[in-house]
Design a protein around this motif. Structure first.
Motif, PDB file in Angstrom:
ATOM      1  N   LEU A 133       0.820  -1.204   0.000  1.00 53.10           N
ATOM      2  CA  LEU A 133       0.000   0.000   0.000  1.00 53.10           C
ATOM      3  C   LEU A 133       0.858   1.260   0.000  1.00 53.10           C
ATOM      4  O   LEU A 133       0.494   2.269  -0.603  1.00 53.10           O
ATOM      5  N   GLU A 134       2.008   1.202   0.686  1.00 54.93           N
ATOM      6  CA  GLU A 134       2.922   2.346   0.657  1.00 54.93           C
ATOM      7  C   GLU A 134       3.455   2.570  -0.757  1.00 54.93           C
ATOM      8  O   GLU A 134       3.565   3.709  -1.224  1.00 54.93           O
ATOM      9  N   ALA A 135       3.782   1.476  -1.449  1.00 57.15           N
ATOM     10  CA  ALA A 135       4.242   1.592  -2.839  1.00 57.15           C
ATOM     11  C   ALA A 135       3.121   2.137  -3.726  1.00 57.15           C
ATOM     12  O   ALA A 135       3.356   2.970  -4.602  1.00 57.15           O
ATOM     13  N   PHE A 136       1.903   1.684  -3.492  1.00 60.40           N
ATOM     14  CA  PHE A 136       0.760   2.154  -4.275  1.00 60.40           C
ATOM     15  C   PHE A 136       0.533   3.649  -4.048  1.00 60.40           C
ATOM     16  O   PHE A 136       0.205   4.388  -4.980  1.00 60.40           O
ATOM     17  N   ALA A 137       0.711   4.098  -2.805  1.00 60.67           N
ATOM     18  CA  ALA A 137       0.515   5.521  -2.498  1.00 60.67           C
ATOM     19  C   ALA A 137       1.544   6.392  -3.202  1.00 60.67           C
ATOM     20  O   ALA A 137       1.258   7.521  -3.590  1.00 60.67           O
ATOM     21  N   ARG A 138       2.757   5.849  -3.364  1.00 67.50           N
ATOM     22  CA  ARG A 138       3.808   6.619  -4.036  1.00 67.50           C
ATOM     23  C   ARG A 138       3.560   6.706  -5.537  1.00 67.50           C
ATOM     24  O   ARG A 138       3.783   7.742  -6.159  1.00 67.50           O
ATOM     25  N   GLN A 139       3.134   5.610  -6.136  1.00 68.19           N
ATOM     26  CA  GLN A 139       2.931   5.594  -7.589  1.00 68.19           C
ATOM     27  C   GLN A 139       1.876   4.539  -7.916  1.00 68.19           C
ATOM     28  O   GLN A 139       2.198   3.360  -8.073  1.00 68.19           O
ATOM     29  N   PRO A 140       0.604   4.940  -7.973  1.00 72.32           N
ATOM     30  CA  PRO A 140      -0.490   3.991  -8.155  1.00 72.32           C
ATOM     31  C   PRO A 140      -0.353   3.126  -9.405  1.00 72.32           C
ATOM     32  O   PRO A 140       0.299   3.510 -10.378  1.00 72.32           O
ATOM     33  N   TYR A 141      -1.002   1.987  -9.370  1.00 69.45           N
ATOM     34  CA  TYR A 141      -0.966   0.999 -10.450  1.00 69.45           C
ATOM     35  C   TYR A 141      -2.318   0.986 -11.160  1.00 69.45           C
ATOM     36  O   TYR A 141      -3.321   1.495 -10.650  1.00 69.45           O
ATOM     37  N   ASP A 142      -2.335   0.391 -12.352  1.00 65.82           N
ATOM     38  CA  ASP A 142      -3.578   0.282 -13.110  1.00 65.82           C
ATOM     39  C   ASP A 142      -4.473  -0.827 -12.571  1.00 65.82           C
ATOM     40  O   ASP A 142      -5.696  -0.746 -12.656  1.00 65.82           O
ATOM     41  N   LEU A 143      -3.842  -1.869 -12.006  1.00 64.66           N
ATOM     42  CA  LEU A 143      -4.596  -3.023 -11.512  1.00 64.66           C
ATOM     43  C   LEU A 143      -3.875  -3.606 -10.301  1.00 64.66           C
ATOM     44  O   LEU A 143      -2.644  -3.677 -10.284  1.00 64.66           O
ATOM     45  N   VAL A 144      -4.661  -4.008  -9.309  1.00 66.23           N
ATOM     46  CA  VAL A 144      -4.111  -4.679  -8.126  1.00 66.23           C
ATOM     47  C   VAL A 144      -4.692  -6.081  -8.066  1.00 66.23           C
ATOM     48  O   VAL A 144      -5.912  -6.262  -8.158  1.00 66.23           O
TER      49      VAL A 144
END
Length: 490
Positions: free
Chosen positions: A41-52
């Motif tokens: 989630l920390e990585a996602f907050a830094r640079q969101p992804y198109d799909l999880v």
């Protein structure tokens, strides 16, 4: 690479994560994998992804937790939940929460690939055409804290009232702030409070956890890079200082940054400009910097691990957040705050805390501070389900086991003894009624270390499971292990 779709895979089974990365990479997707959902989630907050793509059952966070937080941060990001514990109820709930799909293990590889491709085929033409720069700006906007005065720093203890008033005063200028305090005391919450009450509240709030940055990507994460600056730099990228332009940049656990990067941070604070990796063109740094640390920063300076000049530059306004044990009167207030937070999150009825639970909370030492209290109340809300009262056993159920890791936390006091009476000079309790005969008296820091190591041993070195046993975060365990290695205790 323009047009490449980025997928974040979260699964606490490393082999499955590796397999899914190989599978999806073969189909031209860019894939990152995490076994720790908090780090993901920390990585996602830094640079969101198109799909999880997330597993459903994991330590600390479930697939539903991931789904809720991803949808809150980036509503356009798709989520596919995979699980070996498939039920109709779980599938329906995930779908209602906005999951694109729900797949039960084991599944053929082509099924997953088909579902992933179906998600991207369903994405609108407008979304597919959106450039990476526009996506980045939108991401920063959504993660920003605007003029939201509802950001609260909970507490009515005199120390907290004074701290809150100081924070409001500091919010009126742009000087750097250094927030110090033990792990879990609420340093980042205070940082967000300062931002929300500042003239920069309309700008972005960007938080970087310095302890979790890969060594080779620290400089790029902070300052950005030019295409071709290093292997893998396939396009220009902005860093945290650019993303936070006009707002606030939080450097969490700043003492974990290595000395060469510290020198570059010092230059940014002095000159108010920086350069991207691989570039010589200066960029103006229009940010307010807030830094936090849970270390004794003076000790780090004495050991040569932290620059003294950087410390003086950051500590124009040093703040010390008191540990929870020094403001025990706030414990019931915080507990009720977290009850409201999690009943609202899970759409559960309003709940009250049982009187003996409140008494137990007041008599506990809280080595993990407010974060530990929040984790335990979170568990209590979930275990009490539809009931309107959270009982002692909902929060401290594992503590009553003979194998409990918490039997000696209060200098040899059993949980039952320590919760059943308040320690005071007038107490008539004899030592024989509260001391475990087989538990030697030791300094609390040593007891803490032994408990962490024992939890890791019982969890087969799985930091997430060990953290769940102890009621603390996996990040706290990582920080403690790093500390023990530096002290030669591992």
């Amino acid at each position: 690479m323009a047009g490449t779709r980025r997928i974040l895979v979260i699964d606490d089974e490393p082999l499955l994560g590796t397999y899914l990365k190989k599978l999806l990479t073969r189909h031209a997707f860019e894939v990152d994998t995490f076994i720790d959902p908090e780090q993901a989630l920390e990585a996602f907050a830094r640079q969101p992804y198109d799909l999880v793509i997330t597993d459903y059952k994991m330590p600390n966070l479930t697939g539903e937790d991931i789904l809720r937080q991803v949808r809150q941060m980036e509503p356009d990001t798709g989520v596919i939940v995979i699980t070996g514990y498939g039920t109709i109820q779980n599938a329906v709930r995930c779908t209602q929460l906005g999951a694109f799909d729900y797949i039960t293990k084991p599944f053929p590889p082509d099924i997953l690939v088909e579902r992933v491709q179906a998600f991207f085929a369903q994405a609108s033409q407008e979304e597919r055409a959106r450039g990476s720069e526009a996506r980045e700006r939108e991401s920063v906007r959504r993660r920003s804290i605007r003029t939201d005065k509802t950001v609260v720093f909970v507490g009515e203890h005199p120390k907290m009232v004074q701290l809150r008033e100081l924070a409001r005063q500091l919010a009126q200028n742009d000087a750097p702030v250094l927030i110090q305090g033990e792990s879990g005391t609420g340093k980042e919450v205070l940082a967000r409070f300062i931002h929300a009450h500042s003239r920069r509240a309309q700008g972005p709030y960007v938080a970087i956890n310095c302890a979790n940055l890969p060594r080779e990507l620290v400089e790029s994460t902070l300052f950005g890079h030019k295409k071709g600056a290093f292997t893998g730099a396939i396009e220009d990228a902005s860093g945290a200082f650019e993303q936070a332009r006009g707002g606030t940049l939080l450097l969490d656990e700043i003492t974990e940054i290595e000395l060469p990067i510290q020198a570059k941070l010092l230059r940014v604070l002095q000159e108010r400009e920086f350069t991207r990796v691989g570039s010589h063109e200066p960029i103006q740094a229009d940010v307010r910097v807030i830094a936090t640390t849970n270390r004794d920063i003076h000790e780090s300076i004495a050991k040569g691990l932290f620059r003294e000049d950087l410390y003086h530059r950051l500590s124009v306004f040093p703040i010390l957040v008191p540990p929870l044990r020094e403001r025990a009167s706030d414990i019931p207030i915080l507990a009720r705050h977290f009850v409201r937070k999690y009943t609202s999150l899970y759409n559960l009825p309003a709940k009250e805390l049982a009187p003996n639970l409140i008494e137990a909370l007041l008599h506990y030492d809280w080595p993990g501070n407010v974060r530990q209290l929040e984790n335990l109340i979170h568990r209590g809300v979930l275990l009490s389900a539809e009931r309107e009262r959270i009982e002692l056993e909902d929060v401290f159920s594992e503590y009553f086991s003979d194998r409990s890791l918490f039997r000696s936390l209060r200098r040899g006091l059993t949980p039952e003894a320590s919760w059943s009476r308040r320690e005071s000079p007038s107490s008539s309790v004899s030592a024989s009624t509260v001391l475990e005969p087989d538990v030697p008296l030791r300094p609390l820091e040593e007891v803490e270390r032994l408990l962490i190591l024992k939890a890791l041993a019982e969890a087969n070195q799985n930091q997430q499971r060990a953290a769940a046993m102890l009621g603390i975060s996996a990040r706290t365990i990582r920080n403690k292990l790093r500390q023990y290695r530096q002290q030669g205790l591992l």
